[in-house]
Design a protein around this motif. Structure first.
Motif, PDB file in Angstrom:
ATOM      1  N   ARG A 101       0.816  -1.219   0.000  1.00 11.47           N
ATOM      2  CA  ARG A 101       0.000   0.000   0.000  1.00 11.47           C
ATOM      3  C   ARG A 101       0.848   1.267   0.000  1.00 11.47           C
ATOM      4  NH1 ARG A 101      -4.671   0.127   4.377  1.00 11.47           N
ATOM      5  NH2 ARG A 101      -4.805   2.213   3.445  1.00 11.47           N
ATOM      6  N   PHE A 102       2.102   1.155   0.438  1.00  6.93           N
ATOM      7  CA  PHE A 102       2.995   2.318   0.473  1.00  6.93           C
ATOM      8  C   PHE A 102       4.167   2.119  -0.487  1.00  6.93           C
ATOM      9  CE2 PHE A 102       6.445   4.752   2.747  1.00  6.93           C
ATOM     10  CZ  PHE A 102       5.934   6.017   2.472  1.00  6.93           C
ATOM     11  N   ALA A 103       3.967   1.330  -1.518  1.00  8.11           N
ATOM     12  CA  ALA A 103       5.071   0.952  -2.404  1.00  8.11           C
ATOM     13  C   ALA A 103       5.702   2.161  -3.081  1.00  8.11           C
ATOM     14  CB  ALA A 103       4.580  -0.046  -3.445  1.00  8.11           C
ATOM     15  N   ALA A 104       4.900   3.091  -3.606  1.00 12.03           N
ATOM     16  CA  ALA A 104       5.450   4.247  -4.316  1.00 12.03           C
ATOM     17  C   ALA A 104       6.237   5.143  -3.366  1.00 12.03           C
ATOM     18  CB  ALA A 104       4.329   5.034  -4.990  1.00 12.03           C
ATOM     19  N   GLY A 105       5.693   5.377  -2.179  1.00 14.51           N
ATOM     20  CA  GLY A 105       6.397   6.199  -1.202  1.00 14.51           C
ATOM     21  C   GLY A 105       7.678   5.547  -0.726  1.00 14.51           C
ATOM     22  N   ALA A 106       7.639   4.228  -0.521  1.00 13.72           N
ATOM     23  CA  ALA A 106       8.831   3.507  -0.084  1.00 13.72           C
ATOM     24  C   ALA A 106       9.932   3.599  -1.133  1.00 13.72           C
ATOM     25  CB  ALA A 106       8.485   2.049   0.197  1.00 13.72           C
ATOM     26  N   ALA A 107       9.565   3.481  -2.416  1.00 14.22           N
ATOM     27  CA  ALA A 107      10.551   3.561  -3.485  1.00 14.22           C
ATOM     28  C   ALA A 107      11.191   4.950  -3.533  1.00 14.22           C
ATOM     29  CB  ALA A 107       9.900   3.227  -4.825  1.00 14.22           C
ATOM     30  N   LEU A 108      10.404   5.982  -3.241  1.00 11.55           N
ATOM     31  CA  LEU A 108      10.928   7.347  -3.248  1.00 11.55           C
ATOM     32  C   LEU A 108      11.938   7.581  -2.121  1.00 11.55           C
ATOM     33  CD1 LEU A 108      10.739  10.241  -4.428  1.00 11.55           C
ATOM     34  CD2 LEU A 108       8.841  10.643  -2.843  1.00 11.55           C
ATOM     35  N   ALA A 161      -2.614   7.290   8.406  1.00 16.43           N
ATOM     36  CA  ALA A 161      -1.901   7.995   7.344  1.00 16.43           C
ATOM     37  C   ALA A 161      -0.454   7.533   7.295  1.00 16.43           C
ATOM     38  CB  ALA A 161      -1.955   9.502   7.559  1.00 16.43           C
ATOM     39  N   CYS A 162       0.031   7.274   6.101  1.00 16.64           N
ATOM     40  CA  CYS A 162       1.442   6.969   5.846  1.00 16.64           C
ATOM     41  C   CYS A 162       1.699   7.482   4.440  1.00 16.64           C
ATOM     42  CB  CYS A 162       1.718   5.473   5.966  1.00 16.64           C
ATOM     43  SG  CYS A 162       3.426   4.998   5.614  1.00 16.64           S
ATOM     44  N   GLU A 163       2.297   8.679   4.335  1.00 19.80           N
ATOM     45  CA  GLU A 163       2.365   9.368   3.049  1.00 19.80           C
ATOM     46  C   GLU A 163       3.601  10.259   2.999  1.00 19.80           C
ATOM     47  OE1 GLU A 163      -1.180  11.758   2.928  1.00 19.80           O
ATOM     48  OE2 GLU A 163      -0.816  12.584   4.933  1.00 19.80           O
ATOM     49  N   VAL A 164       4.100  10.482   1.795  1.00 23.69           N
ATOM     50  CA  VAL A 164       5.231  11.381   1.590  1.00 23.69           C
ATOM     51  C   VAL A 164       4.684  12.734   1.160  1.00 23.69           C
ATOM     52  CG1 VAL A 164       7.346  11.812   0.310  1.00 23.69           C
ATOM     53  CG2 VAL A 164       6.737   9.468   0.957  1.00 23.69           C
ATOM     54  N   LEU A 165       5.096  13.782   1.878  1.00 25.32           N
ATOM     55  CA  LEU A 165       4.602  15.130   1.625  1.00 25.32           C
ATOM     56  C   LEU A 165       5.762  16.087   1.377  1.00 25.32           C
ATOM     57  CD1 LEU A 165       1.986  15.394   4.536  1.00 25.32           C
ATOM     58  CD2 LEU A 165       1.568  14.634   2.184  1.00 25.32           C
ATOM     59  N   ALA A 166       5.452  17.206   0.729  1.00 25.11           N
ATOM     60  CA  ALA A 166       6.387  18.317   0.611  1.00 25.11           C
ATOM     61  C   ALA A 166       6.140  19.282   1.770  1.00 25.11           C
ATOM     62  CB  ALA A 166       6.190  19.029  -0.722  1.00 25.11           C
ATOM     63  N   ALA A 167       7.082  20.184   1.996  1.00 24.45           N
ATOM     64  CA  ALA A 167       6.998  21.094   3.136  1.00 24.45           C
ATOM     65  C   ALA A 167       5.692  21.890   3.192  1.00 24.45           C
ATOM     66  CB  ALA A 167       8.208  22.036   3.136  1.00 24.45           C
ATOM     67  N   PRO A 168       5.173  22.432   2.081  1.00 21.85           N
ATOM     68  CA  PRO A 168       3.909  23.180   2.173  1.00 21.85           C
ATOM     69  C   PRO A 168       2.739  22.322   2.661  1.00 21.85           C
ATOM     70  CG  PRO A 168       5.048  23.724   0.136  1.00 21.85           C
ATOM     71  CD  PRO A 168       5.765  22.538   0.722  1.00 21.85           C
ATOM     72  N   GLU A 169       2.734  21.048   2.281  1.00 20.30           N
ATOM     73  CA  GLU A 169       1.662  20.154   2.732  1.00 20.30           C
ATOM     74  C   GLU A 169       1.785  19.882   4.233  1.00 20.30           C
ATOM     75  OE1 GLU A 169       0.783  17.164  -0.877  1.00 20.30           O
ATOM     76  OE2 GLU A 169       2.914  17.305  -0.348  1.00 20.30           O
ATOM     77  N   VAL A 170       3.005  19.747   4.712  1.00 24.26           N
ATOM     78  CA  VAL A 170       3.224  19.585   6.148  1.00 24.26           C
ATOM     79  C   VAL A 170       2.760  20.831   6.887  1.00 24.26           C
ATOM     80  CG1 VAL A 170       4.966  19.322   7.956  1.00 24.26           C
ATOM     81  CG2 VAL A 170       5.100  17.944   5.870  1.00 24.26           C
ATOM     82  N   ASP A 171       3.074  21.995   6.342  1.00 30.70           N
ATOM     83  CA  ASP A 171       2.659  23.247   6.992  1.00 30.70           C
ATOM     84  C   ASP A 171       1.145  23.328   7.123  1.00 30.70           C
ATOM     85  OD1 ASP A 171       5.272  24.075   7.269  1.00 30.70           O
ATOM     86  OD2 ASP A 171       5.267  25.309   5.445  1.00 30.70           O
ATOM     87  N   ARG A 172       0.434  22.838   6.124  1.00 32.27           N
ATOM     88  CA  ARG A 172      -1.033  22.876   6.205  1.00 32.27           C
ATOM     89  C   ARG A 172      -1.543  21.991   7.334  1.00 32.27           C
ATOM     90  NH1 ARG A 172      -0.637  23.674   0.530  1.00 32.27           N
ATOM     91  NH2 ARG A 172      -0.635  21.452   0.027  1.00 32.27           N
ATOM     92  N   ILE A 173      -0.885  20.849   7.573  1.00 31.93           N
ATOM     93  CA  ILE A 173      -1.271  19.999   8.711  1.00 31.93           C
ATOM     94  C   ILE A 173      -0.987  20.717  10.023  1.00 31.93           C
ATOM     95  CG2 ILE A 173      -0.732  17.861   9.961  1.00 31.93           C
ATOM     96  CD1 ILE A 173      -0.159  16.564   7.254  1.00 31.93           C
TER      97      ILE A 173
END
Length: 269
Positions: free
Chosen positions: A31-38, A110-122
């Motif tokens: 379920r997290f394959a794409a994020g793990a590869a990144l 939630a288990c997801e890769v985010l960029a800094a602006p997305e983290v700021d919104r959280i």
């Protein structure tokens, strides 16, 4: 659901085990394959927590984990066991002592890769966290003081106060003699300042010990030594048992979807 002290303890332990070195990231479940590869084989900078959220920084990419009700981590040293079941994410690396380390994540909301602006919104959606340096408890009180909602409900609102869950809610209200049904606007600044300061102390102790202990020594059935589970709390999960201070039976009812515990005498409306 794990409370804030658990997330800060996880952030500390994961930073100690993995930070500054490449981490092998996989998703046995898929379920997290794409994020793990990144993230795979990139250097972990640090892991931090805010309230009930974990943020693991791999350069500009940030792994966000929210455990929710069912999420959990397990960890160990040496060779990890063969993957079984719904294993969302596995980290493997070399610890600071040169030995192999690993940690597994299951069941997270939630288990997801985010960029800094997305983290700021959280982060913008969260209230102050008593465990974070320079957090301002007065920010939480401004939201509390402007609300007619019961303080027992407000303490569970992560946009008001981040990291407090059902145990700390019940216990901090008892320790300060505040009825969970008191409207937020009736909690004065002095009372809130004392509650905030107490939360900082109690939650830091929770990080250190890996458990929540809120009772004072004089209110425990056994003095000295490790605090027994049955002595750890004043009201949480003590329905019908005598209050440790006044002997009135502890009461419970559901508030914002979770069981609330309180003493009707020590915390009179």
């Amino acid at each position: 659901m794990p409370e804030g002290h658990t997330l800060h303890r996880l952030a500390r332990d994961q930073s100690l085990a993995f930070a500054g070195r490449p981490v092998h990231v996989t998703s046995p479940q898929g379920r997290f394959a794409a994020g793990a590869a990144l993230l795979d084989d990139r250097v972990l900078d640090e892991v931090t927590a805010h309230g009930k959220h974990l943020f693991a920084c791999f350069g500009a990419d940030i792994l966000h984990v929210h455990l929710g009700l069912y999420g959990s981590y397990t960890a160990g040293t040496g060779t990890p066991p063969p993957p079984r079941g719904a294993l969302r994410m596995r980290w493997q690396g070399e610890g600071p002592d040169g030995l192999g380390v690993w940690t597994d994540l299951r069941g997270a909301t939630a288990c997801e890769v985010l960029a800094a602006p997305e983290v700021d919104r959280i982060l913008d959606r969260l209230g102050p966290d008593p465990l974070r340096p320079r957090s301002d408890g007065a920010v939480a009180h401004r939201r509390i003081a402007g609300s007619r909602t019961a303080i027992g409900a407000l303490l569970m609102d992560q946009s008001v106060l981040a990291g407090v869950g059902n145990v700390y809610r019940a216990e901090i209200l008892f320790r300060h003699g505040v009825s969970p049904f008191r409207p937020g606007r009736d909690v004065d600044a002095g009372t809130w300042a004392a509650m905030w300061a107490d939360l900082v102390v109690l939650m830091r102790a929770g990080v250190r010990m890996g458990r929540i202990v809120t009772t004072r020594p004089e209110h425990r059935t056994r003095r000295g030594g490790a605090v027994r589970r049955e002595d750890a709390h004043y009201v949480y999960r003590r329905t019908g048992l005598p209050c440790r201070v006044c002997a009135t039976p502890v009461q419970t009812q559901v508030m914002v979807g979770r069981n609330l515990y309180w003493c009707p005498v020590c915390q009179a409306v």
